[in-house]
Design a protein around this motif. Structure first.
Motif, PDB file in Angstrom:
ATOM      1  N   ALA A 286      -2.386   5.669  -1.426  1.00  0.00           N
ATOM      2  CA  ALA A 286      -2.137   6.210  -0.088  1.00  0.00           C
ATOM      3  C   ALA A 286      -2.744   7.603   0.052  1.00  0.00           C
ATOM      4  O   ALA A 286      -3.311   7.944   1.099  1.00  0.00           O
ATOM      5  CB  ALA A 286      -0.634   6.242   0.188  1.00  0.00           C
ATOM      6  N   ASP A 287      -2.647   8.397  -0.991  1.00  0.00           N
ATOM      7  CA  ASP A 287      -3.252   9.734  -0.963  1.00  0.00           C
ATOM      8  C   ASP A 287      -4.769   9.640  -0.810  1.00  0.00           C
ATOM      9  O   ASP A 287      -5.386  10.408  -0.047  1.00  0.00           O
ATOM     10  CB  ASP A 287      -2.903  10.503  -2.239  1.00  0.00           C
ATOM     11  N   LEU A 288      -5.383   8.708  -1.522  1.00  0.00           N
ATOM     12  CA  LEU A 288      -6.828   8.535  -1.428  1.00  0.00           C
ATOM     13  C   LEU A 288      -7.252   8.059  -0.033  1.00  0.00           C
ATOM     14  O   LEU A 288      -8.298   8.447   0.471  1.00  0.00           O
ATOM     15  CB  LEU A 288      -7.314   7.534  -2.473  1.00  0.00           C
ATOM     16  N   LEU A 289      -6.409   7.213   0.578  1.00  0.00           N
ATOM     17  CA  LEU A 289      -6.719   6.685   1.906  1.00  0.00           C
ATOM     18  C   LEU A 289      -6.352   7.668   3.014  1.00  0.00           C
ATOM     19  O   LEU A 289      -6.699   7.464   4.178  1.00  0.00           O
ATOM     20  CB  LEU A 289      -6.001   5.352   2.120  1.00  0.00           C
ATOM     21  N   GLY A 290      -5.586   8.700   2.652  1.00  0.00           N
ATOM     22  CA  GLY A 290      -5.257   9.734   3.616  1.00  0.00           C
ATOM     23  C   GLY A 290      -4.155   9.396   4.588  1.00  0.00           C
ATOM     24  O   GLY A 290      -4.117   9.928   5.706  1.00  0.00           O
ATOM     25  N   ARG A 291      -3.243   8.532   4.177  1.00  0.00           N
ATOM     26  CA  ARG A 291      -2.113   8.210   5.058  1.00  0.00           C
ATOM     27  C   ARG A 291      -0.951   7.723   4.208  1.00  0.00           C
ATOM     28  O   ARG A 291      -1.150   7.244   3.082  1.00  0.00           O
ATOM     29  CB  ARG A 291      -2.497   7.132   6.064  1.00  0.00           C
ATOM     30  N   PRO A 292       0.281   7.829   4.712  1.00  0.00           N
ATOM     31  CA  PRO A 292       1.428   7.382   3.930  1.00  0.00           C
ATOM     32  C   PRO A 292       1.472   5.866   3.801  1.00  0.00           C
ATOM     33  O   PRO A 292       0.961   5.145   4.658  1.00  0.00           O
ATOM     34  CB  PRO A 292       2.625   7.902   4.732  1.00  0.00           C
ATOM     35  N   SER A 293       2.081   5.403   2.721  1.00  0.00           N
ATOM     36  CA  SER A 293       2.251   3.963   2.540  1.00  0.00           C
ATOM     37  C   SER A 293       3.230   3.420   3.579  1.00  0.00           C
ATOM     38  O   SER A 293       4.251   4.042   3.856  1.00  0.00           O
ATOM     39  CB  SER A 293       2.794   3.671   1.136  1.00  0.00           C
ATOM     40  N   PRO A 294       2.935   2.250   4.164  1.00  0.00           N
ATOM     41  CA  PRO A 294       3.898   1.651   5.091  1.00  0.00           C
ATOM     42  C   PRO A 294       5.110   1.023   4.405  1.00  0.00           C
ATOM     43  O   PRO A 294       6.066   0.626   5.073  1.00  0.00           O
ATOM     44  CB  PRO A 294       3.063   0.580   5.806  1.00  0.00           C
ATOM     45  N   SER A 295       5.075   0.938   3.077  1.00  0.00           N
ATOM     46  CA  SER A 295       6.200   0.332   2.339  1.00  0.00           C
ATOM     47  C   SER A 295       7.427   1.224   2.392  1.00  0.00           C
ATOM     48  O   SER A 295       7.385   2.387   1.997  1.00  0.00           O
ATOM     49  CB  SER A 295       5.805   0.073   0.882  1.00  0.00           C
ATOM     50  N   ARG A 296       8.528   0.676   2.848  1.00  0.00           N
ATOM     51  CA  ARG A 296       9.778   1.441   2.877  1.00  0.00           C
ATOM     52  C   ARG A 296      10.233   1.822   1.469  1.00  0.00           C
ATOM     53  O   ARG A 296      10.757   2.905   1.234  1.00  0.00           O
ATOM     54  CB  ARG A 296      10.872   0.632   3.573  1.00  0.00           C
TER      55      ARG A 296
END
Length: 304
Positions: A286-296
């Motif tokens: 998620a850090d590499l993709l630049g957004r938070p993970s959607p997984s709760r």
């Protein structure tokens, strides 16, 4: 831990993040990152990791580096690395690269078959027949993806007999595994049960069935539990909930592997996958993709 009756003691998680998860990303993900993702997933305990797809880069640009990814991976004994192939050319490449597991990608509806494969359902099955036949002759396992099993963005609700008809054809071609895809995430537990009952009544062995749910309406976990109660023991999921479908814009992310693991652990079901290691991996990605993970579950355990 006490287990609810009617559930399996162990479930195999087929991790689809490296292929199905990343193929829908708009930004280019380097081959080195994809290979590291696969290695991290195996380190976490996964024994089935769908690695990439040998498809034409014109149709899925994110998979243009498939051969490089496969060459970078240290394939370990006891781990399966399925690769999506669309046709005989893809199979030839897979054989040259030493691939032992392949997947073909079919549709239960004519609209999606046209959008995804530029063929009718019948024409797509005719295309798959020699691919599956040759793959089985060389000793490969063959997964048959069947998309739009419960709903189609153009056709609406898909009749059960229509799905059963295509599913039984895939099994008859020689597919060793059938992955039922809720591509746009509209399935509900009752409809999942109805399709599984119909498939087993038609002679499809439940041990060959895998379920692949998207979480558009928040039903993926309840649908999965329904499938487990019907004897299914393999579930597709994507690390961090990545994924969608480039040919069905209403498709949202896959069922997050971490959310699935949290549920299965609470049910006393073994997967062999370390949840903490997987959360670390999804946070890294998620850090590499630049957004938070959607997984709760990722957000809860990672403190994000």
């Amino acid at each position: 831990m006490d287990q609810l009756p009617g559930l399996p003691a162990r479930v195999t998680v087929c991790e689809v993040g490296p292929r199905d998860g990343l193929q829908n990303e708009s930004a280019t993900v380097p081959a080195s990152v994809k290979a590291e993702l696969v290695e991290r997933l195996v380190d976490a305990g996964h024994r089935v990791v769908e690695t990439t797809g040998l498809v034409h880069p014109k149709w899925v640009p994110q998979l243009a580096d498939a051969e490089e990814v496969l060459r970078r991976i240290d394939r370990r004994p006891g781990v399966r690395y399925p690769v999506l192939v669309p046709n005989m050319r893809g199979l030839d490449r897979a054989v040259d690269l030493g691939v032992e597991d392949i997947a073909v990608f079919g549709s239960a509806t004519e609209s999606f078959a046209r959008a995804n494969l530029n063929r009718t359902v019948e024409e797509s099955l005719e295309m798959f027949a020699p691919v599956v036949g040759r793959a089985r002759e060389t000793g490969m396992r063959v997964r048959g993806y069947l998309s739009m099993c419960w709903g189609d963005p153009w056709e609406g609700e898909v009749p059960v007999p229509q799905v059963v008809s295509v599913a039984t054809r895939l099994i008859a071609l020689g597919c060793t595994e059938l992955s039922l895809g809720d591509t746009i995430g509209v399935a509900t537990p009752g409809r999942v049960a109805a399709l599984l009952d119909a498939l087993t009544a038609a002679g499809v062995p439940v041990e060959s069935i895998t379920v692949h749910f998207h979480d558009t309406y928040g039903q993926a976990l309840s649908n999965t539990l329904t499938a487990l109660r019907h004897g299914v023991t393999t579930v597709d999921a994507s690390a961090g909930g990545l994924g969608g479908c480039p040919y069905a814009k209403s498709a949202t992310g896959n069922l997050a592997t971490e959310d699935l693991l949290w549920q299965l652990a609470g049910l006393g079901i073994d997967t062999g996958v370390d949840l903490d290691k997987l959360v670390e991996t999804s946070t890294w990605l998620a850090d590499l993709l630049g957004r938070p993970s959607p997984s709760r579950t990722v957000r809860a355990l990672a403190g994000g």
